[in-house]
Design a protein around this motif. Structure first.
Motif, mmCIF file in Angstrom:
data_model
loop_
_atom_site.group_PDB
_atom_site.id
_atom_site.type_symbol
_atom_site.label_atom_id
_atom_site.label_comp_id
_atom_site.label_asym_id
_atom_site.label_seq_id
_atom_site.Cartn_x
_atom_site.Cartn_y
_atom_site.Cartn_z
ATOM 1 N N ALA A 76 58.127 -40.402 29.643
ATOM 2 C CA ALA A 76 56.802 -39.908 29.273
ATOM 3 C C ALA A 76 55.724 -40.603 30.099
ATOM 4 O O ALA A 76 54.780 -39.954 30.569
ATOM 5 C CB ALA A 76 56.555 -40.120 27.779
ATOM 6 N N VAL A 77 55.862 -41.901 30.294
ATOM 7 C CA VAL A 77 54.899 -42.648 31.110
ATOM 8 C C VAL A 77 54.930 -42.145 32.549
ATOM 9 O O VAL A 77 53.884 -41.942 33.177
ATOM 10 C CB VAL A 77 55.169 -44.171 31.044
ATOM 11 N N ALA A 78 56.122 -41.899 33.073
ATOM 12 C CA ALA A 78 56.253 -41.401 34.444
ATOM 13 C C ALA A 78 55.592 -40.034 34.595
ATOM 14 O O ALA A 78 54.940 -39.756 35.616
ATOM 15 C CB ALA A 78 57.722 -41.325 34.838
ATOM 16 N N GLN A 79 55.724 -39.170 33.598
ATOM 17 C CA GLN A 79 55.078 -37.853 33.649
ATOM 18 C C GLN A 79 53.567 -37.979 33.655
ATOM 19 O O GLN A 79 52.875 -37.270 34.386
ATOM 20 C CB GLN A 79 55.530 -36.986 32.466
ATOM 21 N N VAL A 80 53.039 -38.869 32.845
ATOM 22 C CA VAL A 80 51.590 -39.076 32.804
ATOM 23 C C VAL A 80 51.103 -39.602 34.147
ATOM 24 O O VAL A 80 50.108 -39.122 34.700
ATOM 25 C CB VAL A 80 51.196 -40.037 31.657
ATOM 26 N N ARG A 81 51.823 -40.567 34.683
ATOM 27 C CA ARG A 81 51.416 -41.139 35.966
ATOM 28 C C ARG A 81 51.495 -40.098 37.082
ATOM 29 O O ARG A 81 50.645 -40.080 37.974
ATOM 30 C CB ARG A 81 52.270 -42.353 36.305
ATOM 31 N N ALA A 82 52.493 -39.241 37.042
ATOM 32 C CA ALA A 82 52.646 -38.206 38.072
ATOM 33 C C ALA A 82 51.533 -37.166 37.996
ATOM 34 O O ALA A 82 51.176 -36.549 39.002
ATOM 35 C CB ALA A 82 54.006 -37.526 37.938
ATOM 36 N N SER A 83 50.968 -36.974 36.820
ATOM 37 C CA SER A 83 49.917 -35.965 36.664
ATOM 38 C C SER A 83 48.512 -36.518 36.883
ATOM 39 O O SER A 83 47.539 -35.769 36.835
ATOM 40 C CB SER A 83 50.000 -35.328 35.271
#
Length: 92
Positions: A76-83
């Protein structure tokens, strides 16, 4: 989990937990099989993240799923950072 209130104390044993819900800001509802009614507790809304994470980790520990929870949180953190927006360095 144990709730220590001014008038009463409630114990919620994970093996008897049916569900936990977050019906509104500053509220947690806990249903357990040894109690007829769902217990609704109110807390200071600014503590929501801490309480939700504590309950999630405790439940994951009880079911042996802590590693899975950590993986889901990392994803979830990786998705937020990617966006996150990417700013280009503009030089004049």
């Amino acid at each position: 989990m144990v709730y220590l209130g001014a008038k009463q104390t409630r114990e919620f044993v994970f093996s008897k937990r049916i569900r936990t819900e977050w019906p509104g800001p500053g509220q947690i509802a806990i249903a357990v099989s040894n109690r007829k009614a769902v217990t609704l507790l109110n807390y200071q809304a600014y503590k929501a993240f801490d309480l939700q994470m504590t309950v999630a980790v405790a439940q994951a520990d009880f079911t042996g799923a802590r590693a899975q929870l950590i993986q889901e949180l990392e994803e979830a953190v990786a998705q937020v950072r990617a966006s996150e927006p990417k700013f280009q360095d503009v030089q004049q």
